[in-house]
Design a protein around this motif. Structure first.
Motif, PDB file in Angstrom:
ATOM      1  N   ARG A 178      -5.381   0.380 -13.884  1.00  0.00           N
ATOM      2  CA  ARG A 178      -5.276  -1.067 -14.136  1.00  0.00           C
ATOM      3  C   ARG A 178      -4.453  -1.338 -15.394  1.00  0.00           C
ATOM      4  O   ARG A 178      -3.670  -2.288 -15.436  1.00  0.00           O
ATOM      5  N   VAL A 179      -4.629  -0.500 -16.410  1.00  0.00           N
ATOM      6  CA  VAL A 179      -3.824  -0.640 -17.628  1.00  0.00           C
ATOM      7  C   VAL A 179      -2.347  -0.472 -17.310  1.00  0.00           C
ATOM      8  O   VAL A 179      -1.487  -1.199 -17.816  1.00  0.00           O
ATOM      9  N   ASP A 180      -2.025   0.496 -16.432  1.00  0.00           N
ATOM     10  CA  ASP A 180      -0.635   0.775 -16.065  1.00  0.00           C
ATOM     11  C   ASP A 180      -0.118  -0.119 -14.947  1.00  0.00           C
ATOM     12  O   ASP A 180       0.975   0.104 -14.417  1.00  0.00           O
ATOM     13  N   SER A 181      -0.919  -1.109 -14.560  1.00  0.00           N
ATOM     14  CA  SER A 181      -0.529  -2.084 -13.523  1.00  0.00           C
ATOM     15  C   SER A 181      -0.232  -1.427 -12.178  1.00  0.00           C
ATOM     16  O   SER A 181       0.658  -1.852 -11.441  1.00  0.00           O
ATOM     17  N   ILE A 182      -0.967  -0.373 -11.855  1.00  0.00           N
ATOM     18  CA  ILE A 182      -0.889   0.210 -10.511  1.00  0.00           C
ATOM     19  C   ILE A 182      -1.719  -0.677  -9.591  1.00  0.00           C
ATOM     20  O   ILE A 182      -2.891  -0.944  -9.861  1.00  0.00           O
ATOM     21  N   LEU A 183      -1.107  -1.148  -8.523  1.00  0.00           N
ATOM     22  CA  LEU A 183      -1.760  -2.122  -7.658  1.00  0.00           C
ATOM     23  C   LEU A 183      -2.076  -1.540  -6.295  1.00  0.00           C
ATOM     24  O   LEU A 183      -1.315  -0.734  -5.754  1.00  0.00           O
ATOM     25  N   VAL A 184      -3.195  -1.952  -5.753  1.00  0.00           N
ATOM     26  CA  VAL A 184      -3.561  -1.652  -4.366  1.00  0.00           C
ATOM     27  C   VAL A 184      -3.944  -2.985  -3.740  1.00  0.00           C
ATOM     28  O   VAL A 184      -4.884  -3.644  -4.198  1.00  0.00           O
ATOM     29  N   SER A 185      -3.223  -3.404  -2.719  1.00  0.00           N
ATOM     30  CA  SER A 185      -3.469  -4.718  -2.122  1.00  0.00           C
ATOM     31  C   SER A 185      -4.594  -4.649  -1.087  1.00  0.00           C
ATOM     32  O   SER A 185      -4.863  -3.597  -0.498  1.00  0.00           O
ATOM     33  N   ASP A 186      -5.235  -5.787  -0.874  1.00  0.00           N
ATOM     34  CA  ASP A 186      -6.281  -5.871   0.147  1.00  0.00           C
ATOM     35  C   ASP A 186      -5.735  -5.529   1.525  1.00  0.00           C
ATOM     36  O   ASP A 186      -6.435  -4.911   2.340  1.00  0.00           O
ATOM     37  N   THR A 187      -4.484  -5.948   1.796  1.00  0.00           N
ATOM     38  CA  THR A 187      -3.917  -5.716   3.131  1.00  0.00           C
ATOM     39  C   THR A 187      -3.735  -4.230   3.424  1.00  0.00           C
ATOM     40  O   THR A 187      -3.743  -3.827   4.585  1.00  0.00           O
ATOM     41  N   GLU A 188      -3.589  -3.415   2.381  1.00  0.00           N
ATOM     42  CA  GLU A 188      -3.486  -1.976   2.588  1.00  0.00           C
ATOM     43  C   GLU A 188      -4.829  -1.364   2.974  1.00  0.00           C
ATOM     44  O   GLU A 188      -4.883  -0.404   3.746  1.00  0.00           O
ATOM     45  N   VAL A 224     -11.242  -0.481   6.063  1.00  0.00           N
ATOM     46  CA  VAL A 224     -12.581  -1.064   6.044  1.00  0.00           C
ATOM     47  C   VAL A 224     -13.003  -1.453   7.456  1.00  0.00           C
ATOM     48  O   VAL A 224     -14.133  -1.180   7.889  1.00  0.00           O
ATOM     49  N   ASP A 225     -12.091  -2.091   8.186  1.00  0.00           N
ATOM     50  CA  ASP A 225     -12.405  -2.509   9.561  1.00  0.00           C
ATOM     51  C   ASP A 225     -12.749  -1.305  10.430  1.00  0.00           C
ATOM     52  O   ASP A 225     -13.705  -1.342  11.224  1.00  0.00           O
ATOM     53  N   GLN A 226     -11.973  -0.225  10.291  1.00  0.00           N
ATOM     54  CA  GLN A 226     -12.242   0.977  11.080  1.00  0.00           C
ATOM     55  C   GLN A 226     -13.590   1.577  10.711  1.00  0.00           C
ATOM     56  O   GLN A 226     -14.343   2.017  11.584  1.00  0.00           O
ATOM     57  N   LEU A 227     -13.911   1.582   9.416  1.00  0.00           N
ATOM     58  CA  LEU A 227     -15.184   2.130   8.978  1.00  0.00           C
ATOM     59  C   LEU A 227     -16.347   1.303   9.514  1.00  0.00           C
ATOM     60  O   LEU A 227     -17.352   1.852   9.984  1.00  0.00           O
ATOM     61  N   LYS A 270       1.619 -11.025   9.371  1.00  0.00           N
ATOM     62  CA  LYS A 270       1.204 -11.211   7.972  1.00  0.00           C
ATOM     63  C   LYS A 270       2.306 -10.677   7.066  1.00  0.00           C
ATOM     64  O   LYS A 270       2.236  -9.539   6.593  1.00  0.00           O
ATOM     65  N   GLY A 271       3.340 -11.502   6.863  1.00  0.00           N
ATOM     66  CA  GLY A 271       4.473 -11.062   6.045  1.00  0.00           C
ATOM     67  C   GLY A 271       5.196  -9.909   6.717  1.00  0.00           C
ATOM     68  O   GLY A 271       5.780 -10.070   7.793  1.00  0.00           O
ATOM     69  N   GLN A 272       5.150  -8.730   6.091  1.00  0.00           N
ATOM     70  CA  GLN A 272       5.813  -7.546   6.631  1.00  0.00           C
ATOM     71  C   GLN A 272       4.919  -6.755   7.573  1.00  0.00           C
ATOM     72  O   GLN A 272       5.333  -5.730   8.103  1.00  0.00           O
ATOM     73  N   GLU A 273       3.694  -7.226   7.796  1.00  0.00           N
ATOM     74  CA  GLU A 273       2.749  -6.508   8.657  1.00  0.00           C
ATOM     75  C   GLU A 273       2.454  -7.304   9.918  1.00  0.00           C
ATOM     76  O   GLU A 273       2.585  -8.536   9.939  1.00  0.00           O
ATOM     77  N   VAL A 274       2.038  -6.583  10.963  1.00  0.00           N
ATOM     78  CA  VAL A 274       1.614  -7.247  12.197  1.00  0.00           C
ATOM     79  C   VAL A 274       0.293  -6.660  12.667  1.00  0.00           C
ATOM     80  O   VAL A 274       0.008  -5.481  12.457  1.00  0.00           O
ATOM     81  N   ASP A 275      -0.518  -7.517  13.282  1.00  0.00           N
ATOM     82  CA  ASP A 275      -1.721  -7.082  13.989  1.00  0.00           C
ATOM     83  C   ASP A 275      -1.416  -7.189  15.478  1.00  0.00           C
ATOM     84  O   ASP A 275      -1.024  -8.277  15.952  1.00  0.00           O
ATOM     85  N   VAL A 276      -1.571  -6.096  16.217  1.00  0.00           N
ATOM     86  CA  VAL A 276      -1.284  -6.133  17.645  1.00  0.00           C
ATOM     87  C   VAL A 276      -2.435  -5.528  18.440  1.00  0.00           C
ATOM     88  O   VAL A 276      -3.205  -4.710  17.932  1.00  0.00           O
ATOM     89  N   PRO A 287      -4.888  -0.967  13.926  1.00  0.00           N
ATOM     90  CA  PRO A 287      -4.802  -1.323  12.504  1.00  0.00           C
ATOM     91  C   PRO A 287      -3.462  -1.980  12.188  1.00  0.00           C
ATOM     92  O   PRO A 287      -2.434  -1.658  12.811  1.00  0.00           O
ATOM     93  N   SER A 288      -3.442  -2.903  11.235  1.00  0.00           N
ATOM     94  CA  SER A 288      -2.192  -3.542  10.806  1.00  0.00           C
ATOM     95  C   SER A 288      -1.170  -2.478  10.427  1.00  0.00           C
ATOM     96  O   SER A 288      -1.517  -1.445   9.853  1.00  0.00           O
ATOM     97  N   PHE A 289       0.102  -2.724  10.753  1.00  0.00           N
ATOM     98  CA  PHE A 289       1.131  -1.740  10.387  1.00  0.00           C
ATOM     99  C   PHE A 289       2.436  -2.433  10.041  1.00  0.00           C
ATOM    100  O   PHE A 289       2.657  -3.601  10.358  1.00  0.00           O
TER     101      PHE A 289
END
Length: 493
Positions: A122-132, A137-140, A317-323, A274-276
């Motif tokens: 977090r200090v180094d601003s490494i990000l993980v988005s919810d969409t990733e 989570v859905d599969q689990l 969803k932007g660069q992702e699709v749900d199919v 899963p979204s891809f």
């Protein structure tokens, strides 16, 4: 950050004080004290009083061990509770890992290491988005629902108010894991070893302590697929067109069709994948169709290496699709199966009679694109090497080659992939390496891998010790005497 941590400790002391005041006013003979760990899982501790209390002394003396939820350590803004250590033990036991030789000190050290990675990420601003993370989570959750039978049972089992709360908790946990992984990868991304470092690493190991490598084999294979006739392909396309017409023209449910007819695991979720993104490892034809459609559109039938599909875009969803998709496979006639079996038997016979080499036969006749140009040579997916450790390889593959001598050809057998497609294949062992002590020349690549791993460990250790000095860290007095691998208690050395 320091002030924030002090406030946390103050609040914790207040809770203990309030608990004692409440005890002095108690008139019951027994009650349950509920402790809640950082995962939201309640723990129960029974508190027993010998008699009705008349003063504070009577109240606080005779009871089974009671400890209000304790803070084991603080790393940056992250708190590690005693119950987190207990939960780690439980997780090990549930996965069959013996905890006999794992101390609480070791587990706390591992938890602090994880929190340090997350804090620094977090200090180094490494990000993980919810969409990733959401697809994971859905599969689990889908898996847990499959195990327990319903969302309500999953929610009850994990003691949550609703499925949304559970998903939010899982999302946070998985994001933290991914943050830690990315931070660790960043720490070691520039760690490399030179040939001289590899040599020094190897010869610094005493001869009687050098690693012993397990028996390994190199394997080649020839694969023959029964031919799919044009008529069989057309029958599948016609069937998919029927589904499409019913969906588009009559408003039938795509998800219901997928549940009833699709031939892959996604059928259980109505064909939902899963979204891809475009760069994700899906078949090119599949991605081309998915990204050519608008939301709600249903594709015409199309073919990939896996089978014949139609798909529907649920959401962009932007660069992702749900199919969602429906996949079918052409039916194989007995005549084409018999023809393929006759062909594979003939190829094997010619190899055994030395009419053709195994490698040449693979290049000429094998239907597996990935291996035929390499003479049928298989590549180990775990390390991209051609060697397979006999003790770790896939059991099905291992059973076919375990007793084969070098150059010997296996019998023909039927193999079936995850899509249900059946093929005929046979194997040979091109090289066999018996169990042996590490040899610098023969095992250079393996020794290089060990040397690199050691360098990465050293790099991480240096990074940890530096960040420990720069980060607010507090370890509870119960753990001050622990012999941690890193200097978490910041003792002077």
């Amino acid at each position: 950050m320091l002030l924030k941590t002090k406030n946390l400790k103050f609040t914790h002391l207040n809770k203990i004080a309030i608990a004692i005041i409440l005890l002095t006013q108690s008139i019951v003979f027994a009650q349950e004290v509920i402790q809640v760990d950082s995962t939201g899982v309640a723990k129960e501790t029974e508190l027993i009083l010998d008699k009705k209390p008349t003063n504070l002394k009577d109240t606080i003396v005779p009871f089974k061990r009671f400890k209000a939820e304790g803070v084991a350590a603080v790393v940056g803004e992250y708190v590690i509770l005693d119950s987190d250590i207990d939960k780690s033990y439980l997780e090990f036991e549930q996965t069959g890992v013996s905890t006999a030789d794992i101390s609480r000190c070791q587990l706390l050290g591992k938890l602090m290491e994880d929190k340090l990675y997350i804090h620094q990420a977090r200090v180094d601003s490494i990000l993980v988005s919810d969409t990733e993370i959401n697809p994971q989570v859905d599969q689990l959750v889908e898996y847990m629902v499959g195990q327990l039978g319903s969302e309500e049972k999953v929610v009850e089992y994990y003691r949550k108010d609703n499925i949304t709360e559970l998903k939010n908790d899982l999302l946070k946990a998985k994001k933290d894991i991914e943050l830690a992984n990315r931070m660790q990868a960043k720490v070691v991304e520039n760690a490399e070893v030179t040939p001289e470092e590899v040599r020094q690493f190897f010869y610094n190991i005493p001869e009687d302590e050098r690693p012993v490598f397990s028996a390994e084999v190199e394997i080649a294979q020839i694969v023959i697929e029964p031919e799919v006739t044009k008529e069989a392909k057309q029958a599948v396309i016609d069937r998919l067109n029927e589904f499409r017409a019913d969906i588009v023209e009559n408003g039938a449910s795509f998800a219901t069709k997928a549940v009833l007819y699709s031939k892959d695991g996604a059928a259980a979720t109505g064909g939902l994948l899963p979204s891809f993104r475009r760069g994700d490892p899906y078949a090119k034809e599949f991605k081309d169709v998915a990204f050519s459609l608008l939301e709600g559109e249903v594709s015409e039938p199309f073919e990939t290496d896996f089978g014949f599909h139609i798909l529907k875009v649920d959401k962009i969803k932007g660069q992702e699709v749900d199919v969602r998709h429906i996949i079918l496979f052409p039916e194989l006639s007995q005549a084409t199966i018999d023809k393929a079996k006759e062909k594979v038997d003939k190829i094997r016979e010619n190899i055994i009679n030395d009419s053709i080499s195994f490698g040449d036969a693979a290049r000429l006749y094998s239907d597996q694109k990935e291996t035929r140009n390499n003479g049928g040579q298989l590549v180990n997916p775990s390390n991209q090497d051609t060697r397979f450790d006999l003790t770790k390889m896939d059991p099905t593959l291992g059973a076919q080659v375990y007793n084969l001598q070098e150059g010997e050809v296996s019998k023909v057998f039927v193999d079936q992939d995850r899509t249900g497609k059946k093929t005929f294949k046979f194997l040979t062992v091109t090289n066999r390496y018996d169990e042996h002590p590490a040899d610098f020349i023969k095992d250079y690549e393996k020794i290089k891998e060990l040397a690199l791993r050691q360098k990465q460990i050293n790099t991480i250790e240096k990074w940890q010790n530096k960040k420990i000095k720069d980060t607010y860290i507090s370890v509870d007095k119960d753990y001050k005497d622990c012999e941690f691998a890193s200097n978490w208690t910041k003792k002077l050395k």
